[in-house]
Design an enzyme around this catalytic site. Structure first.
Site, PDB file in Angstrom:
ATOM      1  N   GLU A  27       0.834  -1.191   0.000  1.00  0.00           N
ATOM      2  CA  GLU A  27       0.000   0.000   0.000  1.00  0.00           C
ATOM      3  C   GLU A  27       0.876   1.253   0.000  1.00  0.00           C
ATOM      4  O   GLU A  27       0.645   2.177  -0.757  1.00  0.00           O
ATOM      5  CB  GLU A  27      -0.842  -0.066   1.273  1.00  0.00           C
ATOM      6  N   ILE A  64      -3.862  -3.986  17.244  1.00  0.00           N
ATOM      7  CA  ILE A  64      -4.007  -3.383  18.569  1.00  0.00           C
ATOM      8  C   ILE A  64      -3.976  -4.488  19.620  1.00  0.00           C
ATOM      9  O   ILE A  64      -3.328  -4.379  20.644  1.00  0.00           O
ATOM     10  CB  ILE A  64      -5.309  -2.570  18.644  1.00  0.00           C
TER      11      ILE A  64
END
Lengths: 505, 505
Positions: free
Chosen positions: B295, B365
């Site tokens: 990306e 996370i």
């Protein structure tokens, strides 16, 4: 020639043996790749003979277990018998047999729940370990030894390619007119050698009619004449009919807004009574010239083909009730040009689902107020069946629908909960939720708006005030307001059900 | 000619205006598609002028808000300024600005967290509503009015195609050598007209160098000379270095087992310090001739290109720290043949990620003992940034890695928890979890085995006994043994953190 004239290869005809002789070729500890997808095209006799052998060995104090890989679910003669014999160490990628399910949830069998499009790739990748035996039902063998697939394709190509040895069941019960209905794509590869799959329409044929199999790999051929054990569908109940109505109204609305072509886009439908009702509803709608790019062809889809509402259906297997299977077998020749059966890595391929813009309709066990969907686990721990192809389709669909009645167990369970107890489809991948109460189009909505809409449209009135109360309190008490949750009670409805037998206070 | 000689089209040169004049063309309630991806290639002046205009209007009692669509995160001059002015009604598909994040979590801004590969499709699909204005930074305009893209491509093609009007910022700070680095694919379509995307190698060019834009759609051109606001990466800390070490050892092991080619498969790496450390680690490894299909190109990846470890990188944007951006701008001509910048619908396309067999490395996370990953929400409610492209890559990767330190906040938060408080990547899609403690290869493991391995390899020793205790008790007390959970305490660690400031008792 034997098996009702289905074995045309002299070399393979010489390998015909009874089922117990074939089962004797499967050693303890083997990994066996079996045919079978939603009760279609699974081997009928060798698993039973193997289960008997395993039972006797285990009764004698041995530990005889095998690993079973399939296309998807099979039937009592395979999953049920082997599980009852405590003969399965590890099962993948999908199951729905009650005996098997109980063994898994009792911790007596290992089960890996895999996206159906991923299985073949995983086996080629190598980390699952070696495949010892392929045990595959076919509907016939050509003179030069090519295999005419049966009523499902599943992972059979990969099993045959990868296994050391191959055991075939040639089932003369299957329609001889299946010959020509299959499209076996031999263009897959491991990266970096993968190429674009040049399929742009559900009807496209990009492969071969038959499975290739070196005759020397075949160690046994068993003749059978046994029906697929497909479960009948119930007549659509009121909830299913209402779900179908909401869904069709939505599709009509999308067409009228110019967001879908008049003949829609290729349909995918999960298996089950609700899905069947949706298909029945499409048959009663004004839609015409539809297509399907799906996993299984069930009664409702066959009905749409028969009526002409559906011009073509691509799938990897049938999943027909007793009446429909008879109708199909009597008229298979007529259906042949409008049905394509493919390997499940192609029927469920992300590349193709995205390209075709499939409209994916799958069932949910429960959905939560923010649009996450649980397709697999009861109360977060107990596996029901498995994710199957729902992730392959939902993640890549043009529109992904999840359908569920708003309550289960006579109202004791809400299909819409504050937080799902297991996530199979995330908020990012769920576009539309439908219950008999109504339809929530979640596309383009931030989480709090999704919650309001799902509660208003989809929740059962008995649970709606409880959900509204949860949202209100979460909005003031949560750690953040993007996706407000009260973690002390987000799973409290499930806890209450386990403690009291109902999610209602 | 103006803007450092970057505007070669006389017709568009005549449309040059000051930023506030351009900002005046954006009406209250507009939806604006802006360029910008990870702090690269976003418009620098018009959003600031617009924020000033909005502040003044809102101070005067009006309600001036717009909807902001971008490629991904931008910078303080865009997201920060507009959010601070309370000028954003709805934001998608990704953000990381602190002011914007606070407004979202205070419930003052709506935010839709979208897979980055899905954005363009969603806009073409039509349900997000009409796009009024495209506000796009470019690095130059050719004599015939074609637009030379800037340091990110993002969704700019779609914004320009779909918007009623286009406002351009021509930024002469961007290297003139960006010219030729981009590959804008114009072959996308809505179904049923989609065709295979004929890309089989990261270096393949399948499109055009420039963005097409009808000159009559351009209502204003603003000249700027302003740097991208990229954040510097910190030097790899010990945890990041150890994560990188585990990951590289795993890759070497896979190569030695013959499960990966010696030069691996195309790499994708999320943004952040851990990802940067992994890339630095690859630079110090024995791997050669690597490729990237990713990306963003961050410092570590540019370093690999410079050293030759990486032969080519395909991405949609840069994300460079101050030192790296200077190095790039000084040598952009040398990099041009080995960098391809594409629209994000192509850089992140499921079809291509699956075909290329990308090795996807993304941050988490938190992860739970069964392999579900939370990439977006703190304590289940508070959005951090967004899912970005992690789902596009993980879901279709050949191997999907998620990396996270085993603890955060000085040990008060465990990166491995009984149940994640939000699921972005399900157990079906997570192959490998890595912390500084070690690496857990979850491929081919049923849930209970995953739990044992994740706890043993990845959990911090302070939390390991607590996790083992949870698993032990869940195994006897859960509703089923496939994925044993105790729903009364599955989220209890998060509750304890919110109540006491620590997940430790």
């Amino acid at each position: 020639m034997a098996a009702g004239g289905r074995i045309h290869s002299p070399e393979l005809a010489r390998k015909v043996v009874p089922a117990d002789a074939a089962a004797a070729l499967i050693a303890p500890g083997s990994t066996v790749g079996m045919s079978g997808f939603t009760g279609a095209g699974y081997p009928k006799q060798v698993p039973l003979a193997l289960a008997k052998r395993i039972s006797e060995a285990n009764a004698g104090g041995a530990r005889f277990r095998i690993n079973v890989w399939t296309g998807a679910s099979t039937a009592p003669e395979l999953d049920g018998a082997l599980a009852a014999a405590d003969g399965i160490e590890l099962r993948l990628p999908y199951q729905s047999d009650p005996v098997s399910r109980q063994k898994i949830n009792d911790g007596l069998m290992e089960y890996i729940d895999v996206h159906l499009s991923h299985v073949a790739q995983m086996v080629w990748q190598g980390f699952l370990g070696h495949l010892d035996v392929a045990l595959v039902e076919v509907s016939g063998i050509t003179a030069d030894g090519a295999l005419i697939p049966s009523s499902s394709v599943g992972n059979n190509k990969t099993w045959i390619d990868q296994a050391d040895t191959v055991i075939l069941e040639v089932n003369s019960w299957q329609s001889a007119d299946l010959d020509g209905m299959h499209d076996i794509y031999y263009g897959t590869a491991l990266p970096p050698d993968r190429r674009p799959i040049q399929l742009t329409r559900p009807a496209d044929r990009i492969g071969e009619k038959y499975l290739r199999c070196p005759p020397e790999k075949v160690v046994a051929v068993v003749e059978t004449d046994a029906p697929d054990r497909n479960t009948g569908f119930t007549e659509p109940d009121e909830a299913s009919t209402r779900i179908a109505g909401h869904l069709i109204e939505f599709l009509e609305h999308e067409v009228s807004r110019g967001r879908l072509p008049a003949n829609l886009l290729p349909l995918q439908s999960g298996v089950g009574n609700v899905a069947n009702a949706v298909l029945a509803g499409l048959g009663n709608s004004s839609f015409e010239d539809l297509t399907a790019y799906t996993e299984v062809i069930q009664d409702g889809m066959l009905g749409l083909l028969r009526s002409g509402t559906l011009s073509v259906a691509s799938a990897t297997a049938f999943s027909l009730g007793p009446a429909a299977v008879n109708e199909f077998n009597d008229n298979a020749g007529d259906y042949r040009d409008r049905i394509v059966l493919r390997p499940q890595e192609i029927s469920n391929h992300p590349e193709l689902i995205r390209r075709l813009g499939v409209l994916a309709m799958n069932g949910a066990i429960e959905a939560d107020i923010y649009g996450n969907v649980n397709s697999t686990h009861l109360m977060g721990s107990r596996i029901q069946n498995g994710i199957g192809g729902s992730g392959d389709f939902a993640r890549n669909a043009f529109i992904s629908f999840f359908v569920t009645p708003s309550t289960a167990k006579g109202g004791a369970i809400s299909g819409i909960v504050p937080m799902v107890s297991h996530v199979d489809h995330t908020e990012h991948d769920v576009h539309v939720i439908v219950t008999e109460q109504g339809l929530a189009d979640l596309r383009g909505l931030a989480p709090r708006r999704r919650a309001a809409l799902i509660i208003e449209r989809c929740a059962h009135p008995d649970y709606r005030p409880m959900l509204e109360d949860y949202v209100d309190r979460a909005l003031s008490g949560a750690y953040g307001k993007q996706t407000p949750h009260l973690l002390t009670e987000a799973l409290g409805w499930h806890v209450r059900y386990m403690e009291t037998g109902s999610m209602l206070p």
